[in-house]
Design an enzyme around this catalytic site. Structure first.
Site, mmCIF file in Angstrom:
data_model
loop_
_atom_site.group_PDB
_atom_site.id
_atom_site.type_symbol
_atom_site.label_atom_id
_atom_site.label_comp_id
_atom_site.label_asym_id
_atom_site.label_seq_id
_atom_site.Cartn_x
_atom_site.Cartn_y
_atom_site.Cartn_z
ATOM 1 N N ASP A 145 -0.834 -0.353 -8.292
ATOM 2 C CA ASP A 145 -0.914 1.028 -8.750
ATOM 3 C C ASP A 145 -0.388 1.012 -10.197
ATOM 4 O O ASP A 145 0.123 -0.016 -10.664
ATOM 5 C CB ASP A 145 -0.035 1.908 -7.830
ATOM 6 C CG ASP A 145 0.013 3.356 -8.298
ATOM 7 O OD1 ASP A 145 -1.024 3.871 -8.753
ATOM 8 O OD2 ASP A 145 1.097 3.959 -8.229
ATOM 9 N N ASP A 178 1.072 4.314 -12.317
ATOM 10 C CA ASP A 178 2.205 5.230 -12.552
ATOM 11 C C ASP A 178 3.344 4.944 -11.576
ATOM 12 O O ASP A 178 3.115 4.804 -10.373
ATOM 13 C CB ASP A 178 1.753 6.694 -12.382
ATOM 14 C CG ASP A 178 0.745 7.109 -13.435
ATOM 15 O OD1 ASP A 178 0.877 6.668 -14.585
ATOM 16 O OD2 ASP A 178 -0.179 7.879 -13.105
#
Length: 241
Positions: free
Chosen positions: A8, A10
């Protein structure tokens, strides 16, 4: 023997949310209440579209946005981890699956010279219009009830693996590194030999432990991390085996 690392972005690669960080470019570094309150659950991309219109209306230009975005700190240990992966690319394929956007991720990775570590980035397409406004679109359409309507990370991962198989590439193990609620869907797709690495104290870790308590645990192994050095230690063990 090749491993697939799925990241991922963020709160995983960077220690902030890129979409909320851009608000530093707004007048007085904040958004008007009406705009802030217009967000509807599951429709983050549309909300960010309105934020970008607001910034454009207030004369915020591309270069100012880029300067601001490239000041986001990486999570603890992440620079070391990405350096390590970069030196061992023959063993690791590495992709990003993120609800951020192509422009932000591209700026941040290129500024830190990490763009070559990643084989592919799957995220919402973004571009600057002829009038200088940043626009963002949905990554894809899908039928998963668990995910926001613009992105189902499980679908992305499954399609990527299918495409790799067609090219004759299969992986010894998938290592999924994330933090958020929208990372649970792809984690539930992982098999017994794979490993999910949720960030300590974040939503993904909580959701995985809730599943274990309700006696429907995920199939894969789970290893929690607080610094990316924890991830690097695991990868070093993997390649020694």
């Amino acid at each position: 023997m090749k491993f697939l690392l799925v990241f991922d972005f963020d709160h995983t690669i960077i220690d902030e949310n890129s979409d909320t960080w851009i608000v530093k470019c707004a007048p007085e570094r904040k958004l008007p209440n009406g705009l802030r309150n217009s967000y509807q659950p599951g429709h983050w991309t549309e909300y960010m579209g309105k934020v970008f219109v607001y910034l454009g209306d207030n004369g915020v230009k591309e270069d100012e946005m880029k300067r601001t975005m490239t000041t986001i700190p990486f999570t603890a240990g992440m620079i070391d981890l990405l350096g390590f992966i970069g030196k061992n690319k023959e063993l690791f394929d590495c992709i990003i699956v993120s609800d951020s956007n192509t422009v932000f991720i591209d700026w941040i990775l290129k500024a830190a010279d990490f763009h070559k570590v990643f084989d592919e980035v799957f995220t919402n397409p973004a571009a600057f219009s002829s009038t200088g406004y940043l626009t963002v679109q949905h990554f894809h359409a899908h039928h998963c009830a668990k995910c926001p309507e613009n992105l189902c990370k499980r679908k992305v991962l499954k399609e990527f693996l299918d495409k790799q198989l067609e090219r004759g590439v299969s992986y010894t193990q998938i290592v999924y590194i994330g933090d958020g609620g929208n990372d649970l869907c792809p984690v539930m797709f992982l098999k017994k030999n794979d490993i999910a690495m949720p960030r300590q104290g974040y939503t993904l870790e909580k959701k995985i432990s809730q599943l274990a308590q309700s006696l429907s645990p995920v199939q894969c192994s789970v290893l929690v991390w607080s610094s990316a050095i924890d991830i690097m230690s695991y990868l070093k063990l993997l390649i020694k085996e």
